[in-house]
Structures are given as C-alpha cells and as structure tokens.
Design a protein around this motif. Structure first.
Motif, PDB file in Angstrom:
ATOM      1  N   SER A  38       0.846  -1.195   0.000  1.00 13.83           N
ATOM      2  CA  SER A  38       0.000   0.000   0.000  1.00 13.83           C
ATOM      3  C   SER A  38       0.879   1.242   0.000  1.00 13.83           C
ATOM      4  N   PRO A  39       0.326   2.394  -0.385  1.00 16.67           N
ATOM      5  CA  PRO A  39       1.097   3.640  -0.282  1.00 16.67           C
ATOM      6  C   PRO A  39       1.544   3.947   1.136  1.00 16.67           C
ATOM      7  N   ASP A  40       0.693   3.659   2.127  1.00 21.49           N
ATOM      8  CA  ASP A  40       1.074   3.909   3.518  1.00 21.49           C
ATOM      9  C   ASP A  40       2.276   3.058   3.923  1.00 21.49           C
ATOM     10  N   GLU A  41       2.288   1.801   3.489  1.00 19.40           N
ATOM     11  CA  GLU A  41       3.404   0.933   3.848  1.00 19.40           C
ATOM     12  C   GLU A  41       4.687   1.386   3.161  1.00 19.40           C
ATOM     13  N   ALA A  42       4.594   1.823   1.917  1.00 19.38           N
ATOM     14  CA  ALA A  42       5.783   2.338   1.225  1.00 19.38           C
ATOM     15  C   ALA A  42       6.299   3.593   1.917  1.00 19.38           C
ATOM     16  N   ALA A  43       5.399   4.483   2.297  1.00 20.12           N
ATOM     17  CA  ALA A  43       5.813   5.698   3.000  1.00 20.12           C
ATOM     18  C   ALA A  43       6.427   5.369   4.343  1.00 20.12           C
ATOM     19  N   ALA A  44       5.859   4.380   5.037  1.00 20.25           N
ATOM     20  CA  ALA A  44       6.386   3.987   6.340  1.00 20.25           C
ATOM     21  C   ALA A  44       7.787   3.399   6.224  1.00 20.25           C
ATOM     22  N   GLU A  45       8.008   2.557   5.204  1.00 17.80           N
ATOM     23  CA  GLU A  45       9.336   1.968   5.030  1.00 17.80           C
ATOM     24  C   GLU A  45      10.363   3.046   4.693  1.00 17.80           C
ATOM     25  N   ALA A  46      10.022   3.965   3.814  1.00 18.45           N
ATOM     26  CA  ALA A  46      10.946   5.045   3.467  1.00 18.45           C
ATOM     27  C   ALA A  46      11.261   5.894   4.691  1.00 18.45           C
ATOM     28  N   ALA A  47      10.245   6.202   5.489  1.00 18.40           N
ATOM     29  CA  ALA A  47      10.457   7.005   6.690  1.00 18.40           C
ATOM     30  C   ALA A  47      11.336   6.272   7.689  1.00 18.40           C
ATOM     31  N   GLY A  48      11.129   4.971   7.807  1.00 18.87           N
ATOM     32  CA  GLY A  48      11.933   4.204   8.742  1.00 18.87           C
ATOM     33  C   GLY A  48      13.402   4.146   8.361  1.00 18.87           C
ATOM     34  N   LEU A  49      13.666   3.963   7.074  1.00 20.30           N
ATOM     35  CA  LEU A  49      15.058   3.961   6.619  1.00 20.30           C
ATOM     36  C   LEU A  49      15.718   5.324   6.854  1.00 20.30           C
ATOM     37  N   GLU A  50      14.972   6.376   6.611  1.00 22.04           N
ATOM     38  CA  GLU A  50      15.512   7.720   6.850  1.00 22.04           C
ATOM     39  C   GLU A  50      15.811   7.937   8.332  1.00 22.04           C
ATOM     40  N   TRP A  51      14.924   7.450   9.186  1.00 22.22           N
ATOM     41  CA  TRP A  51      15.112   7.584  10.642  1.00 22.22           C
ATOM     42  C   TRP A  51      16.370   6.846  11.094  1.00 22.22           C
ATOM     43  N   LEU A  52      16.562   5.634  10.610  1.00 25.65           N
ATOM     44  CA  LEU A  52      17.775   4.896  10.956  1.00 25.65           C
ATOM     45  C   LEU A  52      19.020   5.606  10.433  1.00 25.65           C
ATOM     46  N   ALA A  53      18.916   6.163   9.224  1.00 23.79           N
ATOM     47  CA  ALA A  53      20.073   6.829   8.627  1.00 23.79           C
ATOM     48  C   ALA A  53      20.494   8.078   9.399  1.00 23.79           C
ATOM     49  N   GLU A  54      19.572   8.661  10.164  1.00 26.24           N
ATOM     50  CA  GLU A  54      19.933   9.834  10.969  1.00 26.24           C
ATOM     51  C   GLU A  54      21.065   9.521  11.943  1.00 26.24           C
ATOM     52  N   ALA A  55      21.205   8.267  12.339  1.00 24.19           N
ATOM     53  CA  ALA A  55      22.245   7.882  13.293  1.00 24.19           C
ATOM     54  C   ALA A  55      23.624   7.807  12.661  1.00 24.19           C
ATOM     55  N   GLU A  56      23.714   7.865  11.343  1.00 25.22           N
ATOM     56  CA  GLU A  56      25.007   7.717  10.681  1.00 25.22           C
ATOM     57  C   GLU A  56      25.988   8.816  11.076  1.00 25.22           C
ATOM     58  N   ASP A  57      25.506  10.032  11.264  1.00 29.80           N
ATOM     59  CA  ASP A  57      26.395  11.137  11.632  1.00 29.80           C
ATOM     60  C   ASP A  57      27.056  10.906  12.986  1.00 29.80           C
ATOM     61  N   ALA A  58      26.428  10.071  13.820  1.00 25.50           N
ATOM     62  CA  ALA A  58      26.992   9.758  15.138  1.00 25.50           C
ATOM     63  C   ALA A  58      27.699   8.405  15.140  1.00 25.50           C
ATOM     64  N   GLY A  59      27.987   7.867  13.954  1.00 23.62           N
ATOM     65  CA  GLY A  59      28.708   6.606  13.857  1.00 23.62           C
ATOM     66  C   GLY A  59      27.838   5.394  13.637  1.00 23.62           C
ATOM     67  N   GLY A  60      26.528   5.576  13.402  1.00 24.98           N
ATOM     68  CA  GLY A  60      25.626   4.455  13.177  1.00 24.98           C
ATOM     69  C   GLY A  60      25.860   3.771  11.851  1.00 24.98           C
ATOM     70  N   THR A  61      25.371   2.551  11.737  1.00 25.39           N
ATOM     71  CA  THR A  61      25.533   1.753  10.521  1.00 25.39           C
ATOM     72  C   THR A  61      24.857   2.425   9.333  1.00 25.39           C
ATOM     73  N   ARG A  62      25.516   2.355   8.168  1.00 24.37           N
ATOM     74  CA  ARG A  62      24.945   2.983   6.976  1.00 24.37           C
ATOM     75  C   ARG A  62      23.685   2.239   6.540  1.00 24.37           C
ATOM     76  N   ILE A  63      22.702   3.003   6.066  1.00 19.80           N
ATOM     77  CA  ILE A  63      21.421   2.482   5.621  1.00 19.80           C
ATOM     78  C   ILE A  63      21.306   2.692   4.111  1.00 19.80           C
ATOM     79  N   ALA A  64      20.823   1.686   3.396  1.00 17.50           N
ATOM     80  CA  ALA A  64      20.630   1.830   1.949  1.00 17.50           C
ATOM     81  C   ALA A  64      19.667   2.976   1.662  1.00 17.50           C
ATOM     82  N   ARG A  65      19.996   3.784   0.703  1.00 13.73           N
ATOM     83  CA  ARG A  65      19.237   4.988   0.404  1.00 13.73           C
ATOM     84  C   ARG A  65      18.017   4.705  -0.483  1.00 13.73           C
ATOM     85  N   VAL A  66      16.930   5.411  -0.194  1.00 11.73           N
ATOM     86  CA  VAL A  66      15.792   5.445  -1.108  1.00 11.73           C
ATOM     87  C   VAL A  66      16.134   6.468  -2.188  1.00 11.73           C
ATOM     88  N   VAL A  67      16.262   6.016  -3.419  1.00  4.77           N
ATOM     89  CA  VAL A  67      16.664   6.873  -4.532  1.00  4.77           C
ATOM     90  C   VAL A  67      15.457   7.599  -5.119  1.00  4.77           C
TER      91      VAL A  67
END
Length: 270
Positions: A11-40
């Motif tokens: 569904s569109p909601d599930e796609a939006a949720a997955e994209a948001a979740g990946l972005e949220w995890l990626a926020e930790a990268e600046d503090a040394g968190g594991t890299r997250i695959a980017r939504v292109v």
C-alpha cells in the motif's frame, strides 16, 4: 548512474512507512551508526527504488566495524517503547508488513520494555496464532506466563551502555539477509542495512535476531558491539527471550518447525 533495485509494497502507507523508517535509521550515521541503503526514488505510490549494494562474504574487519556502528544506531534512541519512525504516516494503520507487526502510538506508550514486549509482541502474535489454530489454550498459557514475568520486571534487563535507560532505535528485522557486506570493503560501518521495521525497543532484540538466522562472523560482531557499548551481564541467557518475537512472527506466517521452536523458547522463561 548507480545501480538500483525496486521494491513493491502492499500500500502507499506501507511504502511511505518503510521510506520514513530507513531515513530515521540513517539519521544515526552522523553519530557513527551503521549505513542504511538509500531510497533513490518513489516512482509510484507503492514502489520504492533503492540503492543497490553489491554483497559479499564479510571480512573480520568489516564484522568488527559493523558491531561498533550498530551500537551507535541503537544509541540514537526513540521517543517511547514501540515508537514508529517520526515520518510514519500519521493517518495510516500502526502495523507493518505481512505479519502486521504493531507499533505503539505515543498516547498508549508502555512505561517499561517488558510491558511493550509482552503486549505488542508476544500477546499480539499469540492471540492471532491461536485464532488460526496454531496453539491450543494450554500452549498459549505458557506464553502468558512469560508475559506476566515481563510485565512484573522479572525478565527485564538494562540496555547496553551507550543506549542508557530509554528505548533503543532498532532496525527491527535484523536477520542476516538484511545485513549486506559491500564488495568495496572500505565502507566505514562495515555493513549496509536494508528492509527495516524500525521502532523503539531493547537493543538485545536486534542482536538476538542476528543470532537466530546465522549472521556470518557473528561472534566478531557481538564482541565489537560489547566493546563499544557494554552489554548488561547475563545477556547470553536472554537471547532466546528476545528471539520470541521473530519466532512468533514466523509461526504466524509459516507455521512448521517454528511453532515448536517458539514454544520451547517460551518454556525456558515461563
């Protein structure tokens, strides 16, 4: 142009949720968190175009870097137990994936990890499994005893040192297939993560899922994590407790040998 791959959601909601979740995890990268695959790109409402990672077997150095970086992803924290990513669709269902794994709105946030894990992971799955004929009443009662011990704090434990007292920022579906090891071994965080179901939880749950499906060089990953963010004493004895959530998810989706495996694990803590 970099290579990409396409993932279609239900569904569109599930796609939006997955994209948001990946972005949220990626926020930790600046503090040394594991890299997250980017939504292109998001070419259609239910489709995500994601960065493609050329995967290989990990070196010891990659495994060590991953363990250390994962500790910093967890340390980025979450607003409350069971919290979805901040960009989760506000008007969409608070459930994700084929298993309809539940998240928790802030207005219903449990006070402790044990309350969250009991109500939103064990009971939620077990009730649906019983309804589908997977467990009988006596078997469900075993899981209910585990829930009672979680809720009264008997089965609680501190978070790893860097996380502190609150919820960790979990990947949420951290089995070996969602940990990619780039062929370019220079990746500073060792691995790149995909296909997340992120939420606020206990860091040991992510680590237990790594162990459930045989992540390569797991001992190196765990040793590096522990060196970076000290795990609470006795964590090895709690691995199967934290594996109850993914095991029950697999009972719900697939049944089979997972049904007995989840029940055996629950009896250990009942």
């Amino acid at each position: 142009m970099s290579e990409t791959y396409v993932k279609t959601l239900t569904s569109p909601d599930e796609a939006a949720a997955e994209a948001a979740g990946l972005e949220w995890l990626a926020e930790a990268e600046d503090a040394g968190g594991t890299r997250i695959a980017r939504v292109v790109a998001r070419p259609r409402p239910t489709v995500l175009e994601l960065e493609f990672i050329s995967d290989t077997a990990p070196s010891a150095a990659q495994a060590e870097r991953f363990g250390r970086s994962l500790a910093h992803t967890h340390a980025a924290g979450a607003s409350h137990w069971g919290a979805p990513s901040p960009g989760f669709p506000a008007n969409g269902p608070l459930r994700m994936g084929r298993s309809r794994t539940p998240f928790v709105p802030a207005s219903e946030a449990p006070e402790t990890w044990g309350e969250f894990f009991a109500e939103y992971r064990i009971r939620d799955f077990v009730h649906r499994i019983v309804d589908a004929g997977g467990y009988d009443g006596s078997e469900a009662a075993v899981f209910e005893r585990v829930c009672d011990r979680l809720e009264d704090g008997t089965l609680g434990s501190p978070q790893p040192a860097l996380v502190g007292d609150g919820p960790a920022r979990l990947h949420g579906d951290l089995w070996a297939g969602n940990v990619l090891w780039p062929r370019d071994r220079s990746e500073p965080t060792g691995a790149v993560l995909i296909d997340a179901n992120p939420h606020g939880g206990h860091a040991e749950t992510d680590l237990a899922l790594l162990a459930l499906f045989w992540l390569p060089r797991l001992e190196t990953v765990l040793a590096a994590y522990d060196a970076e963010s000290r795990l609470a004493p006795g964590w090895q004895e709690r691995v199967e407790l934290h594996q109850l959530a993914p095991l029950l998810l697999h009972v719900l989706l697939f049944g089979g040998s997972y049904t007995d495996a989840a029940l055996r694990a629950a009896r250990r803590y009942a």
